[in-house]
Design a protein around this motif. Structure first.
Motif, PDB file in Angstrom:
ATOM      1  N   UNK A  48      -8.053  -2.915   8.911  1.00 47.70           N
ATOM      2  CA  UNK A  48      -7.538  -2.391   7.657  1.00 47.70           C
ATOM      3  C   UNK A  48      -7.003  -0.982   7.838  1.00 47.70           C
ATOM      4  N   UNK A  49      -5.912  -0.681   7.173  1.00 48.27           N
ATOM      5  CA  UNK A  49      -5.335   0.639   7.270  1.00 48.27           C
ATOM      6  C   UNK A  49      -4.354   0.812   8.404  1.00 48.27           C
ATOM      7  N   UNK A  50      -4.204  -0.192   9.250  1.00 50.51           N
ATOM      8  CA  UNK A  50      -3.263  -0.102  10.366  1.00 50.51           C
ATOM      9  C   UNK A  50      -1.872  -0.501   9.903  1.00 50.51           C
ATOM     10  N   UNK A  51      -0.897   0.350  10.190  1.00 51.67           N
ATOM     11  CA  UNK A  51       0.465   0.003   9.824  1.00 51.67           C
ATOM     12  C   UNK A  51       1.010  -1.069  10.752  1.00 51.67           C
ATOM     13  N   UNK A 108       4.208  -0.782   7.147  1.00 54.24           N
ATOM     14  CA  UNK A 108       3.179  -0.206   6.268  1.00 54.24           C
ATOM     15  C   UNK A 108       1.848  -0.916   6.513  1.00 54.24           C
ATOM     16  N   UNK A 109       0.818  -0.484   5.815  1.00 54.24           N
ATOM     17  CA  UNK A 109      -0.479  -1.148   5.920  1.00 54.24           C
ATOM     18  C   UNK A 109      -0.499  -2.383   5.013  1.00 54.24           C
ATOM     19  N   UNK A 110      -1.458  -3.262   5.255  1.00 52.74           N
ATOM     20  CA  UNK A 110      -1.585  -4.447   4.397  1.00 52.74           C
ATOM     21  C   UNK A 110      -1.875  -4.013   2.960  1.00 52.74           C
ATOM     22  N   UNK A 111      -2.723  -3.000   2.828  1.00 54.36           N
ATOM     23  CA  UNK A 111      -3.049  -2.521   1.487  1.00 54.36           C
ATOM     24  C   UNK A 111      -1.810  -2.012   0.762  1.00 54.36           C
ATOM     25  N   UNK A 117       4.182  -6.674  -3.421  1.00 56.25           N
ATOM     26  CA  UNK A 117       4.198  -8.143  -3.478  1.00 56.25           C
ATOM     27  C   UNK A 117       3.159  -8.738  -4.423  1.00 56.25           C
ATOM     28  N   UNK A 118       2.289  -7.914  -4.967  1.00 56.26           N
ATOM     29  CA  UNK A 118       1.251  -8.425  -5.866  1.00 56.26           C
ATOM     30  C   UNK A 118       1.457  -7.910  -7.292  1.00 56.26           C
ATOM     31  N   UNK A 119       1.154  -8.761  -8.244  1.00 56.47           N
ATOM     32  CA  UNK A 119       1.189  -8.330  -9.642  1.00 56.47           C
ATOM     33  C   UNK A 119       0.157  -7.213  -9.838  1.00 56.47           C
ATOM     34  N   UNK A 120       0.429  -6.199 -10.656  1.00 55.77           N
ATOM     35  CA  UNK A 120       1.555  -6.085 -11.595  1.00 55.77           C
ATOM     36  C   UNK A 120       2.747  -5.306 -11.044  1.00 55.77           C
ATOM     37  N   UNK A 127       9.952 -10.155  -4.493  1.00 62.02           N
ATOM     38  CA  UNK A 127       9.708  -9.726  -3.120  1.00 62.02           C
ATOM     39  C   UNK A 127       8.383 -10.317  -2.669  1.00 62.02           C
ATOM     40  N   UNK A 128       8.423 -11.159  -1.642  1.00 65.83           N
ATOM     41  CA  UNK A 128       7.237 -11.894  -1.205  1.00 65.83           C
ATOM     42  C   UNK A 128       7.025 -11.728   0.302  1.00 65.83           C
ATOM     43  N   UNK A 129       5.808 -12.061   0.745  1.00 64.44           N
ATOM     44  CA  UNK A 129       5.552 -12.139   2.174  1.00 64.44           C
ATOM     45  C   UNK A 129       6.316 -13.318   2.772  1.00 64.44           C
TER      46      UNK A 129
END
Length: 231
Positions: A48-51, A108-111, A117-120, A127-129
């Protein structure tokens, strides 16, 4: 196809392309600042946190809008471009358009991706994965994981797609006829530094760069004297 230098990045690197596609973390990559943007980390297990370089898909006609939105948020992007000839009002014209329609590479990071890409999120509806259907569903989302490209592979892809050559080709897997599984490095000519596999397409020897699950891109003709086997 002429790949144009269209990336938006802020990382330094070997043979940088000058358009925003990388981020200010290692490994280093640079691109060109217009529409060619690439990033890569192809692993579903990055901490987590890795770009990483995420592959995103914009709905039809929203690529430019998505790029503008990402860049306004200081996200490094890469959008490989090429020139094609189209007939407009009875005249043949050279038009610059994305090499991979509706596909954007973003670093970018996953977060951080959740903000797009996530609501809201305002962009979540268009824009999607770009997901990896060869991997198991994620427990958290119940969906296939997003495709990511390793930094070294992304830099290699950018080197190839940033060359101004109308003979670069994007090919489906069934049209990639490799001579062997050996990796080679181009050591002379416009594609110097590109690493890939030797194969044939359109009757010519070329070096192919494969982004697993995304695309196969071939250089223009490469003579034997311009390639060196790796390992």
């Amino acid at each position: 196809m002429d790949a144009l230098p269209n990336a938006d990045t802020r990382r330094g690197g070997e043979n940088p392309s000058c358009a925003g596609f990388a981020s200010c973390t290692s490994p280093k990559v640079q691109s060109q600042e217009t529409k060619n943007s690439n990033t890569g980390v192809s692993s579903n297990c990055a901490p987590g946190g890795k770009k990483q370089w995420y592959v995103l898909r914009a709905t039809y006609g929203r690529t430019e809008k998505a790029l503008g939105y990402l860049r306004a948020k200081n996200i490094e992007t890469y959008l490989p471009m090429h020139n094609v000839i189209k007939e407009i009002n009875g005249k043949r014209k050279h038009i610059s358009e994305p090499m991979l329609p509706n596909i954007i590479f973003a670093y970018m990071t996953r977060e951080k991706t959740h903000e797009f890409v996530k609501e809201p999120a305002l962009t979540a509806k268009w824009l999607k994965y770009y997901t990896d259907k060869t991997k198991p569903l994620e427990k958290e989302t119940g969906k296939n994981p997003p495709v990511t490209i390793p930094d070294n592979e992304m830099l290699n892809f950018i080197k190839l797609t940033s060359v101004n050559s109308e003979h670069i080709m994007v090919l489906p897997t069934e049209r990639c006829h490799f001579k062997s599984g050996d990796l080679v490095r181009v050591i002379d000519g416009a594609f110097t530094g590109v690493v890939g596999r030797v194969g044939r397409a359109a009757g010519q020897q070329r070096v192919f760069v494969v982004l697993e699950g995304v695309c196969n891109v071939a250089t223009a003709y490469i003579p034997n004297d311009f390639i060196q086997k790796i390992g």
